[in-house]
Write a protein that holds these residues in place. Structure first.
Motif, mmCIF file in Angstrom:
data_model
loop_
_atom_site.group_PDB
_atom_site.id
_atom_site.type_symbol
_atom_site.label_atom_id
_atom_site.label_comp_id
_atom_site.label_asym_id
_atom_site.label_seq_id
_atom_site.Cartn_x
_atom_site.Cartn_y
_atom_site.Cartn_z
ATOM 1 N N GLY A 1 2.769 1.571 -6.190
ATOM 2 C CA GLY A 1 2.795 2.890 -5.839
ATOM 3 C C GLY A 1 1.145 2.666 -6.500
ATOM 4 O O GLY A 1 0.582 3.675 -5.807
ATOM 5 N N ASP A 2 0.877 3.051 -7.804
ATOM 6 C CA ASP A 2 -0.121 2.920 -9.040
ATOM 7 C C ASP A 2 -1.694 1.753 -7.565
ATOM 8 O O ASP A 2 -2.162 2.831 -7.929
ATOM 9 N N LEU A 3 -1.013 1.125 -7.185
ATOM 10 C CA LEU A 3 -2.223 -0.141 -6.780
ATOM 11 C C LEU A 3 -2.437 0.809 -5.042
ATOM 12 O O LEU A 3 -3.582 0.473 -5.405
ATOM 13 N N LEU A 4 -1.869 1.079 -4.596
ATOM 14 C CA LEU A 4 -2.226 1.265 -3.485
ATOM 15 C C LEU A 4 -2.881 3.285 -3.180
ATOM 16 O O LEU A 4 -3.652 3.558 -2.321
ATOM 17 N N ARG A 5 -2.292 3.824 -4.796
ATOM 18 C CA ARG A 5 -3.306 5.278 -4.408
ATOM 19 C C ARG A 5 -4.663 4.707 -5.172
ATOM 20 O O ARG A 5 -5.611 4.868 -4.641
ATOM 21 N N GLU A 6 -4.814 4.114 -6.351
ATOM 22 C CA GLU A 6 -5.768 3.326 -6.735
ATOM 23 C C GLU A 6 -7.300 3.132 -5.183
ATOM 24 O O GLU A 6 -7.707 3.254 -5.072
ATOM 25 N N THR B 1 6.996 7.042 3.705
ATOM 26 C CA THR B 1 6.894 5.692 4.408
ATOM 27 C C THR B 1 6.350 5.092 3.544
ATOM 28 O O THR B 1 5.726 5.565 2.659
ATOM 29 N N ILE B 2 6.332 3.871 4.291
ATOM 30 C CA ILE B 2 6.770 2.587 3.103
ATOM 31 C C ILE B 2 4.712 1.879 3.790
ATOM 32 O O ILE B 2 5.444 1.507 4.619
ATOM 33 N N VAL B 3 4.359 1.412 3.094
ATOM 34 C CA VAL B 3 2.617 0.644 3.269
ATOM 35 C C VAL B 3 3.519 -0.422 3.961
ATOM 36 O O VAL B 3 4.086 -0.951 3.098
ATOM 37 N N PRO B 4 2.545 -0.405 5.050
ATOM 38 C CA PRO B 4 2.900 -2.511 5.242
ATOM 39 C C PRO B 4 2.566 -3.861 4.206
ATOM 40 O O PRO B 4 2.080 -3.353 3.462
ATOM 41 N N VAL B 5 3.709 -4.196 4.296
ATOM 42 C CA VAL B 5 3.679 -5.002 2.940
ATOM 43 C C VAL B 5 2.507 -5.808 2.798
ATOM 44 O O VAL B 5 2.128 -6.273 1.546
ATOM 45 N N GLU B 6 1.757 -6.534 3.714
ATOM 46 C CA GLU B 6 1.055 -7.850 3.720
ATOM 47 C C GLU B 6 -0.257 -6.252 2.481
ATOM 48 O O GLU B 6 -0.843 -7.647 2.082
ATOM 49 N N ILE B 7 -0.434 -5.883 2.803
ATOM 50 C CA ILE B 7 -1.213 -4.439 2.033
ATOM 51 C C ILE B 7 -0.866 -4.908 0.668
ATOM 52 O O ILE B 7 -1.658 -5.443 -0.361
ATOM 53 N N THR B 8 0.253 -4.253 0.507
ATOM 54 C CA THR B 8 0.837 -4.169 -0.978
ATOM 55 C C THR B 8 0.931 -5.140 -1.506
ATOM 56 O O THR B 8 0.430 -5.731 -3.085
ATOM 57 N N CYS B 9 1.519 -6.597 -0.890
ATOM 58 C CA CYS B 9 1.455 -8.085 -1.452
ATOM 59 C C CYS B 9 -0.428 -8.856 -2.268
ATOM 60 O O CYS B 9 -0.462 -8.986 -3.296
ATOM 61 N N SER B 10 -1.197 -8.430 -1.046
ATOM 62 C CA SER B 10 -2.264 -8.347 -1.222
ATOM 63 C C SER B 10 -2.658 -7.875 -3.031
ATOM 64 O O SER B 10 -3.188 -8.366 -3.734
ATOM 65 N N LEU B 11 -2.278 -6.095 -2.675
ATOM 66 C CA LEU B 11 -2.620 -6.021 -4.075
ATOM 67 C C LEU B 11 -2.275 -5.940 -5.469
ATOM 68 O O LEU B 11 -3.049 -6.442 -6.491
ATOM 69 N N ILE B 12 -0.992 -6.782 -5.607
ATOM 70 C CA ILE B 12 -0.784 -7.121 -6.006
ATOM 71 C C ILE B 12 -1.126 -8.980 -6.762
ATOM 72 O O ILE B 12 -0.965 -8.419 -8.224
ATOM 73 N N GLU B 13 -1.120 -9.221 -5.666
ATOM 74 C CA GLU B 13 -1.434 -10.780 -6.696
ATOM 75 C C GLU B 13 -2.649 -10.584 -7.128
ATOM 76 O O GLU B 13 -3.116 -10.969 -7.579
#
Length: 210
Positions: A53-58, A79-91
């Motif tokens: 969540g913090d990575l997405l808000r940033e 709702t939930i952000v598309p996984v491609e965006i979240t995985c990319s930010l986590i990696e």
């Protein structure tokens, strides 16, 4: 003797260099205490805390971000952000940290997240387990509203968004927890207790990972 010792040393270094990052997923409802307990785990056990969540808000707040408007729309709607965006930010955050032990907080949150993680990341990390902070809706909601009243700065700490977020959690995230339970990877903690008591339970779990 010297040569064999040197070769053993080289082998250990090579093994260390190729060791997969260790990951613990931290899941629970909004207000279950994920952020608070992740800070405790970081201090006690040396993990790097990555909040999806913090990575997405940033990313949302970055000027000119191509994903900013889309992320804001999902956050406001619960709702939930598309996984491609979240995985990319986590990696990206994992590489940037330079660490090797990670708490990934608030992910995977639905089937799409799970499938995206399995496809893109699962074989590149060692999943140690899933820490599930189990908290009832009334306690979760009260905590989030209290956080919002204190100026959390989160646009979704309001009754309407919280109701949607909890519905999304029950519908989408609980099946992920059940999936990992079948793999015997879930460590459930009653998080309606005081933070101190919750962390004592968590310490007992994380000592198994050391």
């Amino acid at each position: 003797m010297f040569v064999s010792s040197w070769l053993r040393g080289v082998a250990r270094l090579a093994m260390s260099a190729t060791q997969k990052p260790r990951v613990v997923f931290v899941l629970g409802s909004p207000g279950a205490g994920k952020g608070t307990q992740c800070k405790n785990i970081m201090k006690e056990f040396g993990y790097v805390h990555l909040s999806a969540g913090d990575l997405l808000r940033e990313e949302r707040s970055k000027p000119g971000s191509e994903y900013g408007e889309l992320i804001e729309q999902h956050i406001r709607n619960g709702t939930i952000v598309p996984v491609e965006i979240t995985c990319s930010l986590i990696e990206r955050a994992m590489h940037k940290s330079g660490g090797n032990k990670f708490l990934i907080d608030g992910f995977p949150r639905n089937k799409e997240n799970l499938e995206g993680w399995t496809k893109n990341m699962a074989d590149r990390v060692q999943l140690e387990g899933v820490l599930f902070l189990d908290c009832p809706e009334d306690v979760s909601t009260a905590r989030c509203l209290g956080r919002g009243a204190k100026g959390s700065g989160r646009s979704d700490d309001n009754p309407e968004s919280l109701k949607k977020r909890f519905e999304t959690y029950v519908k989408d995230t609980m099946p992920i927890i059940e999936h990992y339970e079948k793999l015997d990877l879930v460590h459930r903690v009653d998080s309606k207790q005081s933070p101190k008591h919750v962390f004592q339970d968590i310490k007992d779990i994380f000592q198994q990972f050391q």
